[in-house]
Write a protein that holds these residues in place. Structure first.
Motif, PDB file in Angstrom:
ATOM      1  N   TYR A  94       0.828  -1.196   0.000  1.00 34.96           N
ATOM      2  CA  TYR A  94       0.000   0.000   0.000  1.00 34.96           C
ATOM      3  C   TYR A  94       0.867   1.252   0.000  1.00 34.96           C
ATOM      4  O   TYR A  94       1.902   1.308   0.657  1.00 34.96           O
ATOM      5  CB  TYR A  94      -0.892   0.045   1.242  1.00 34.96           C
ATOM      6  N   TRP A 117      -4.783   6.632   1.747  1.00 35.16           N
ATOM      7  CA  TRP A 117      -4.263   5.324   1.370  1.00 35.16           C
ATOM      8  C   TRP A 117      -4.769   4.895  -0.002  1.00 35.16           C
ATOM      9  O   TRP A 117      -5.881   5.250  -0.403  1.00 35.16           O
ATOM     10  CB  TRP A 117      -4.731   4.256   2.370  1.00 35.16           C
ATOM     11  N   GLY A 120      -4.019  -0.744  -2.776  1.00 33.26           N
ATOM     12  CA  GLY A 120      -3.013  -1.792  -2.663  1.00 33.26           C
ATOM     13  C   GLY A 120      -2.733  -2.480  -3.990  1.00 33.26           C
ATOM     14  O   GLY A 120      -3.568  -2.500  -4.902  1.00 33.26           O
TER      15      GLY A 120
END
Length: 127
Positions: A94, A117, A120
């Motif tokens: 990530y 974030w 991923g």
């Protein structure tokens, strides 16, 4: 609104290399901390590498000498060059970005918890 998008994951054999990329759009603060984290099944998330506005970098002991974090400011892209990959590097990787907490003695102090974030990108290393 900040959006973080990673790419570049895949499957490789041990000893191989991969380069992950991360673009964080919508981030308007002048200074930043950007980091790569990873999480393997059944394990806690760990910070792999970090870079700040001064281009100061830091690495987890497990990847020192094998991984390199860098940022292309012209392309607004963060990279993680991963060489000499090992099966234990297998994880979801990530990318995260946030503003530094503060600066002291020309050193940026980055947060332990990041606000923004990506979704991923999976890295799988076979023996």
């Amino acid at each position: 609104q900040v959006q973080v998008v990673e790419s570049g994951g895949g499957s490789v054999q041990a000893g191989g290399s991969l380069r992950l990329s991360c673009v964080a759009s919508g981030y308007t603060y002048p200074n930043y901390c950007m980091a790569w984290f990873r999480q393997a099944p059944g394990k806690e998330r760990e910070e792999v590498a970090r870079i700040d506005s001064a281009l100061t970098t830091s690495y987890a002991d497990s990847v020192k000498g094998r991984f390199t974090i860098s940022k292309d400011n012209a392309k607004h892209t963060l990279y993680l060059q991963m060489n000499s990959l090992k099966p234990e590097d297998t994880a979801m990787y990530y990318c995260a970005i946030d503003a530094p907490l503060f600066s002291y003695a020309e050193t940026w102090y980055c947060p332990l918890e990041y606000t923004y974030w990506g979704q991923g990108t999976q890295v799988a290393v076979s023996a």
